[in-house]
Scaffold this motif. Structure first.
Motif, short mmCIF file in Angstrom:
data_model
loop_
_atom_site.label_atom_id
_atom_site.label_comp_id
_atom_site.label_asym_id
_atom_site.label_seq_id
_atom_site.Cartn_x
_atom_site.Cartn_y
_atom_site.Cartn_z
N UNK A 91 52.70 -4.26 -2.58
CA UNK A 91 53.97 -3.60 -2.27
C UNK A 91 55.15 -4.46 -2.73
N UNK A 92 55.01 -5.77 -2.67
CA UNK A 92 56.11 -6.68 -2.99
C UNK A 92 56.00 -7.25 -4.40
N UNK A 97 59.41 -10.22 -10.84
CA UNK A 97 60.42 -9.60 -11.70
C UNK A 97 61.81 -10.07 -11.30
N UNK A 98 62.04 -10.18 -10.00
CA UNK A 98 63.33 -10.66 -9.51
C UNK A 98 63.54 -12.12 -9.92
N UNK A 99 62.49 -12.92 -9.81
CA UNK A 99 62.58 -14.34 -10.19
C UNK A 99 62.92 -14.48 -11.67
N UNK A 100 62.21 -13.73 -12.51
CA UNK A 100 62.48 -13.78 -13.96
C UNK A 100 63.89 -13.30 -14.26
N UNK A 112 69.84 -11.39 -4.36
CA UNK A 112 69.45 -12.24 -3.24
C UNK A 112 68.64 -11.46 -2.22
N UNK A 113 69.07 -10.26 -1.89
CA UNK A 113 68.33 -9.45 -0.92
C UNK A 113 66.93 -9.14 -1.43
N UNK A 114 66.84 -8.79 -2.71
CA UNK A 114 65.52 -8.50 -3.29
C UNK A 114 64.63 -9.72 -3.28
N UNK A 115 65.21 -10.89 -3.61
CA UNK A 115 64.43 -12.12 -3.63
C UNK A 115 63.88 -12.44 -2.25
N UNK A 256 50.04 -16.97 -10.42
CA UNK A 256 51.33 -16.29 -10.45
C UNK A 256 51.39 -15.27 -11.59
N UNK A 257 51.03 -15.72 -12.79
CA UNK A 257 51.09 -14.83 -13.95
C UNK A 257 50.07 -13.71 -13.84
N UNK A 258 48.84 -14.06 -13.44
CA UNK A 258 47.80 -13.04 -13.32
C UNK A 258 48.14 -11.98 -12.30
N UNK A 259 48.61 -12.41 -11.12
CA UNK A 259 48.95 -11.44 -10.08
C UNK A 259 50.15 -10.59 -10.49
N UNK A 260 51.14 -11.21 -11.13
CA UNK A 260 52.34 -10.48 -11.54
C UNK A 260 52.01 -9.40 -12.56
N UNK A 261 51.25 -9.77 -13.59
CA UNK A 261 50.91 -8.80 -14.64
C UNK A 261 50.01 -7.69 -14.11
#
Length: 344
Positions: A91-92, A97-100, A112-115, A256-261
């Motif tokens: 869900x999160x 994407x927000x970090x990038x 900031x709220x999204x982060x 991090x990369x695997x979960x994000x993609x």
């Protein structure tokens, strides 16, 4: 090591707070999020339900931490927390994407709220997954000193990775190459960078750094997760030769990369494609969505092997040059009951 009761309590409190905050968002209205949404999935009561399920799982783990549950019940509790944790992370999934976006585009309204909100969901999901792993280890009746099931788990980072880890690593490279074939084609015909990117004053330095990091994440990273030189510095590394590679230097980016993609393209992207929300030729979308998904899933598979291979050595065992563990008596620690290869 098994997960202690204090961490279970902290995780339960975190999930309860997450649930209450989202309940407030649902009843009183939430903050302004980046691009107008917290998640790709529907909001409202969905995160409230997910947080409540995670809270139930963590509370159950905390209450039964000192109880003598059967192995079957431990596995059920592990499965419940694993599902709740994966759902919260899914869900999160906009968190990376927000970090990038913050790193390469700077702060924008709602960043900031999204982060904070997506980050809290990711933390809650990871806490659930940690508890799930701890419950599974309890059910497997592991060594009390290191958490391994001796004879069935790797004892040293010197051991070779299993075949499935190499399969995942090279599938990740294949997925990266498939995605980059589309980028190369767009560059040749002049579709990249797009007119919108040029008009927005795109930073070429930031783009160059991003492309280099992307290339490393698609080639060097998956290979390091599977090959021995990703766990022990190779001969050509000079003074570092033979030393252990810092575990999270490789494992952190891999997860991090695997979960994000996997979450962004494998779940959200594929769903949008199936629903018809994405336009474009089928071969192009197949290379992009399929390539990203294969890349992410392959990294996660290889990272699972790397995680097991790079555990700290068991204090009850000595590892000889052959890589075979030998039981020994450590100060203040009972001798290990198991030797590698012997039935438990």
């Amino acid at each position: 090591m098994t997960i202690n009761r204090h961490l279970r309590i902290v995780a339960a409190v975190w999930q309860i707070a997450y649930t209450l905050v989202h309940m407030s968002f649902t009843t009183n209205g939430g903050p302004r999020f980046l691009n107008g949404r917290e998640s790709y999935f529907p909001g409202g009561w969905v995160p409230v339900v997910l947080g409540a399920l995670a809270a139930v799982g963590c509370l159950s783990a905390a209450v039964t931490a000192r109880s003598e549950l059967s192995d079957a019940n431990r596995y059920v509790l592990a499965g419940f927390n694993a599902v709740a944790g994966a759902a919260l992370c899914g869900y999160s999934f906009l968190f990376p994407v927000v970090v990038v976006s913050l790193l390469f585009e700077g702060a924008r309204p709602g960043s900031l709220a999204s982060l904070l909100v997506t980050g809290s969901g990711i933390i809650g999901g990871i806490l659930c997954l940690i508890i799930a792993a701890g419950e599974r280890r309890l059910a497997a009746q592991p060594c009390a000193a290191c958490g391994r099931a001796h004879g069935r788990s790797p004892e040293s980072r010197l051991e070779p990775a299993p075949t499935w880890a190499f399969t995942g690593a090279y599938l990740a490279v294949a997925g990266f190459l498939a995605r980059m074939s589309v980028w190369l084609s767009d560059t040749i015909v002049g579709r990249w960078p797009s007119a919108a990117s040029r008009a927005s004053g795109m930073s070429w330095t930031a783009m160059a750094v991003f492309m280099v990091l992307m290339g490393l994440a698609g080639t060097l990273l998956p290979l390091a997760l599977a090959h021995r030189w990703g766990r022990v510095w190779p001969a050509w590394s000079g003074p570092l030769r033979g030393r252990a590679v810092p575990r999270w230097l490789v494992l952190g980016p891999g997860l991090f990369t695997g979960a994000s993609l996997t979450a962004y393209f494998g779940i959200a992207g594929m769903t949008a494609w199936i629903r018809g929300d994405l336009g474009g030729p089928f071969p192009r979308l197949a290379l992009e969505m399929g390539g990203y998904t294969l890349w992410g899933a392959g990294l996660l598979v290889a990272a699972a092997s790397y995680f097991a291979l790079t555990r700290p050595p068991c204090p009850r065992l000595d590892t000889q040059s052959t890589g075979q563990p030998v039981a020994r008596d450590a100060p203040g620690v009972e001798p290990c009951r198991y030797r590698r290869g012997e039935p438990r």
